[in-house]
Design an enzyme around this catalytic site. Structure first.
Site, PDB file in Angstrom:
ATOM      1  N   ARG A  78       0.857  -1.190   0.000  1.00 27.82           N
ATOM      2  CA  ARG A  78       0.000   0.000   0.000  1.00 27.82           C
ATOM      3  C   ARG A  78       0.897   1.246   0.000  1.00 27.82           C
ATOM      4  NH1 ARG A  78      -2.215  -0.182   6.312  1.00 27.82           N
ATOM      5  NH2 ARG A  78      -0.156  -0.354   7.279  1.00 27.82           N
ATOM      6  N   CYS A  90       3.410   7.918  -6.147  1.00 31.64           N
ATOM      7  CA  CYS A  90       4.367   9.039  -6.116  1.00 31.64           C
ATOM      8  C   CYS A  90       3.598  10.291  -5.715  1.00 31.64           C
ATOM      9  CB  CYS A  90       4.988   9.225  -7.496  1.00 31.64           C
ATOM     10  SG  CYS A  90       5.648  10.873  -7.760  1.00 31.64           S
ATOM     11  N   ASN A 137      -4.516   7.635   4.458  1.00 33.37           N
ATOM     12  CA  ASN A 137      -4.198   6.864   5.665  1.00 33.37           C
ATOM     13  C   ASN A 137      -2.710   6.975   5.967  1.00 33.37           C
ATOM     14  OD1 ASN A 137      -5.364   4.673   7.608  1.00 33.37           O
ATOM     15  ND2 ASN A 137      -3.346   3.930   6.958  1.00 33.37           N
ATOM     16  N   GLU A 138      -2.416   7.574   7.106  1.00 32.97           N
ATOM     17  CA  GLU A 138      -1.018   7.651   7.583  1.00 32.97           C
ATOM     18  C   GLU A 138      -0.051   8.124   6.498  1.00 32.97           C
ATOM     19  OE1 GLU A 138      -1.054   4.485  11.296  1.00 32.97           O
ATOM     20  OE2 GLU A 138      -0.035   3.879   9.436  1.00 32.97           O
ATOM     21  N   CYS A 197       9.709   9.357  -3.221  1.00 30.93           N
ATOM     22  CA  CYS A 197       9.885   8.955  -4.626  1.00 30.93           C
ATOM     23  C   CYS A 197      11.048   9.719  -5.239  1.00 30.93           C
ATOM     24  CB  CYS A 197       8.597   9.252  -5.395  1.00 30.93           C
ATOM     25  SG  CYS A 197       8.719   8.861  -7.140  1.00 30.93           S
ATOM     26  N   CYS A 249      11.623   9.880  -8.702  1.00 33.89           N
ATOM     27  CA  CYS A 249      11.388   9.877 -10.152  1.00 33.89           C
ATOM     28  C   CYS A 249      11.718  11.232 -10.752  1.00 33.89           C
ATOM     29  CB  CYS A 249       9.936   9.522 -10.442  1.00 33.89           C
ATOM     30  SG  CYS A 249       8.776  10.838 -10.035  1.00 33.89           S
ATOM     31  N   CYS A 293       9.481  14.086  -9.586  1.00 36.57           N
ATOM     32  CA  CYS A 293       9.835  14.573  -8.244  1.00 36.57           C
ATOM     33  C   CYS A 293      11.088  15.438  -8.319  1.00 36.57           C
ATOM     34  CB  CYS A 293      10.042  13.389  -7.301  1.00 36.57           C
ATOM     35  SG  CYS A 293       8.486  12.633  -6.796  1.00 36.57           S
ATOM     36  N   GLU A 295      -7.056   5.032  15.563  1.00 35.70           N
ATOM     37  CA  GLU A 295      -6.717   3.612  15.642  1.00 35.70           C
ATOM     38  C   GLU A 295      -6.087   3.369  17.015  1.00 35.70           C
ATOM     39  OE1 GLU A 295      -5.478   3.193  10.903  1.00 35.70           O
ATOM     40  OE2 GLU A 295      -4.330   2.093  12.437  1.00 35.70           O
TER      41      GLU A 295
END
Ligand code: GLA
Length: 649
Positions: free
Chosen positions: A103, A107, A141-142, A148, A150, A153, A291
């Site tokens: 998960r 990028c 999520n988090e 990245c 690439c 980026c 959580e």
């Protein structure tokens, strides 16, 4: 008050949903978080959306009075999307493209991913905008990686640098690129920090860049949701002491912060307390725990054992004690498949209500329904604060992946000493308004900006107590070493200078304080030369002998302390007791294994007393109290059972 569970209806046959909803209602679970990993179910094919299953399960939950926090499912892009646009996958530092199968495989600067993210978010928001059962959103999520490397980026990084430095000359100067011929002659030449052994300023700026790119992506999602569902709250699940993102910036546009709390050991109670306080400090307001650990977790790098009865409830009350307005357990039911099949749930794999955690969730459910409204919205008021700036967290890495010193441990030295006295602690930025605090502590504050220096000086002049740890003020905002005499900008404030220092590693170095107490120094040693400052402790062995280790200087109406080396906890306990007299909660005496924290509203104070021990603990109440959970009147000697919690008023 909400008490909830992270629920994954897409992992179960729909005949199971009514059973879950009934068990939730029975346990007092009145909110669930849904869909943060459900993109492939919400959009099974490109631009083909299916929200029918989600509508159905929400109806089932609604009948049982369970509200919903919907998530934007962007933390796990589906296979069809990745196969259509494989460049969405991050290019890792080792030059390999991250593969599909886990998960967070996107990028953070990828425009195509922006397009698909925006599309699914708009669809979801339009579909649920008028649904009162949806009380709010969790974005993604988090956040936090992977970074990245690439070409896109790289281009974005070069653009980010151009906006920041304006000229190449300014960048080369600020980065110290004269070192090893690193001068750049065009912006397009500037790489990403792939080579391990790289310039610290380069490293710091890349960390700042990555954090800003995450912020940009997060703000894009907030903008869309605010425009379509302005009445629903928007939050994100942060990760406590996670160091890779500037959480202050990231939290700015959220309505409140949520975080994911997975306490491991009882003896880590202050570590977890510190994480709660950092989360509360991001927006200086109460937060949610989105959580909360239920029980065992088995993962590639960790095996966390099953929680004995009482401990899930204990850690839950610690959340409220530090300012949580709601706690959501991870997860409703242990999943029978997938990577996290060894993660516990309120319900075990068998789905029955026979688990310890279901019983405890139900106990929490009935207690929070009964007493929650009393302390809901009450504030955590702290007379002391610790400075926590992300530039300092990042500079502590220099250019490596492992930090030079353990930042949380350096904070915990002081934090524990203050918390043991039942005194609340806030986490602040060095440029925040500080006047309400009696004392400010600054461990590992490498960078002292002009603004921070003026703020601290003003604070002490007006009577504040400022306590610096070692390595104070040694770097400028470009992570270059300052050329002035240490402690740099605030030399006058501390009334001392430092010309020599040492990393202690295994070295045994004795320190003796002015009361004759002897300690073993650890980690690092500044050899202080006091001017106006008065020594509180001196080195007492090796070639250090005679040099000052800890000093205090009166400045204006206040005092500035410099603790120049690492010392055992006993030193900090004595030190804080001496310089912060009268702040402790005198009317309740507790042993070390018991944590005390207070919240207050409308003149009422709620004292949370939590026994972080599997053994009974004796406490002393020097006056009569009403205990909220059991509704008893308590005074004098009280024997707390293992993991027992009291809320005293
Ligand atoms: C994190 C994630 C969850 C899950 C839990 C497992 O906090 O947000 O999706 O992986 O850990 O413990």
């Amino acid at each position: 008050m909400y008490l909830g569970a992270d629920y994954y209806p897409e992992h179960w046959e729909k005949e199971r949903w009514p059973i879950d909803a009934e068990l939730m209602q029975k346990a007092g679970i009145n909110v669930v978080r849904l869909a943060e990993f459900a993109w492939s179910k919400l959009e099974p094919e490109d631009n083909v959306h299916d929200f029918k299953w989600l509508d159905e399960v929400m109806d089932v939950l609604n009948k049982r009075g369970v509200k919903v926090i919907l998530s934007t499912p962007t933390a796990a892009p589906p296979s069809w999307l990745i196969n259509k646009h494989p460049h969405i996958l991050p290019l890792l530092k080792n030059g390999q493209r991250m593969a599909f199968g886990a998960r967070r495989h996107y990028c953070i600067t990828n425009r195509t991913y922006y397009y698909y993210s925006e599309r699914i978010i708009r669809k979801l928001a339009e579909h649920y905008k008028n649904d009162p059962q949806v009380i709010g959103w969790q974005i993604d999520n988090e956040f936090g990686g992977p970074k990245c490397y690439c070409d896109n980026c790289k281009k974005e990084f070069q653009h980010w640098l151009k906006l920041k430095y304006k000229t190449l000359e300014n960048l080369n100067q600020s980065w110290g690129n004269a070192f090893w011929s690193h001068d750049y002659t065009s912006w397009e030449e500037i790489p990403l920090p792939i080579v391990d052994y790289h310039n610290p300023t380069f490293d710091l700026d890349f960390r700042r860049f990555f954090s800003d790119m995450t912020l940009k992506y997060s703000n894009m999602q907030i903008r869309i949701l605010k425009s379509i569902t302005p009445d629903k709250f928007i939050t994100h699940n942060f990760m406590g002491l996670f160091p890779q993102l500037n959480y202050y910036k990231l939290a700015e546009k959220y309505d409140f912060v949520s975080w994911d709390n997975y306490p491991e050991k009882l003896e880590n109670k202050f570590h977890i307390g510190l994480a709660h306080d950092i989360m509360r400090g991001l927006k200086k307001k109460n937060f949610w725990v989105m959580e909360e650990r239920v029980s065992y977790i088995i993962r590639e790098d960790i095996i966390i054992p099953t929680l004995p009865p009482g401990q899930m409830r204990l850690w839950t009350y610690q959340c409220y004690a530090h300012g949580a307005e709601a706690v959501v357990y991870f997860r409703w039911r242990a999943c029978s498949f997938g990577i996290e099949q060894f993660d516990s749930g309120i319900l075990g794999h068998d789905g029955t209500d026979k688990s310890i955690s279901y019983r405890e969730a139900a106990q929490m459910g009935s207690e929070i329904r009964r007493i929650g409204p009393q302390f809901e919205g009450s504030k955590v008021v702290s007379p002391a604060a610790i400075v926590y700036d992300y530039d300092n967290v990042w500079v502590n890495y220099a250019y490596q992946e492992r930090p030079m010193y353990n930042y949380p441990d350096e904070m915990l030295r002081f934090y524990k000493a203050i918390r043991k006295r039942g005194i609340n602690v806030d986490m602040v930025k060095s440029t925040d308004e500080l006047s309400k605090y009696k004392a400010i502590i600054a461990p590992l504050m490498y960078i002292v900006t002009d603004e921070a220096a003026d703020n601290i000086k003003r604070y002490v002049e007006k009577g504040g107590i400022f306590i610096a740890g070692f390595r104070f003020g040694i770097k400028d905002t470009h992570s270059n070493m300052v050329k002035s005499v240490l402690p740099g900008k605030l030399e006058k404030l501390f009334g001392l200078s430092i010309h020599t220092w040492d990393n202690l590693r295994e070295k045994k170095v004795e320190v003796k304080d002015t009361e004759g107490n002897i300690y073993q120094a650890d980690t690092f040693a500044d050899l202080i030369t006091p001017k106006e400052a008065k020594p509180i402790a001196r080195y007492n062995s090796n070639w250090y002998t005679g040099h000052t280790a800890v000093a205090v200087n009166t400045f204006g109406k206040g005092r500035a302390y410099y603790v120049g080396c690492g010392l055992p906890q006993g030193f900090y306990d004595r030190f804080i007791e001496k310089i912060l007299p009268g702040l402790a909660l005198e009317s309740i005496k507790v042993p070390d294994e018991v944590e005390i924290a207070t919240r207050g509203k409308k003149g009422k104070r709620f004292v949370f007393v939590m026994n972080f021990s599997a053994k009974p603990s004796r406490i002393f109440l020097k006056k009569k109290y009403t205990e909220l959970i059991k509704g008893e009147r308590l005074e004098e000697k009280i024997d707390l059972g293992p993991f027992e919690v009291l809320i005293l008023m």
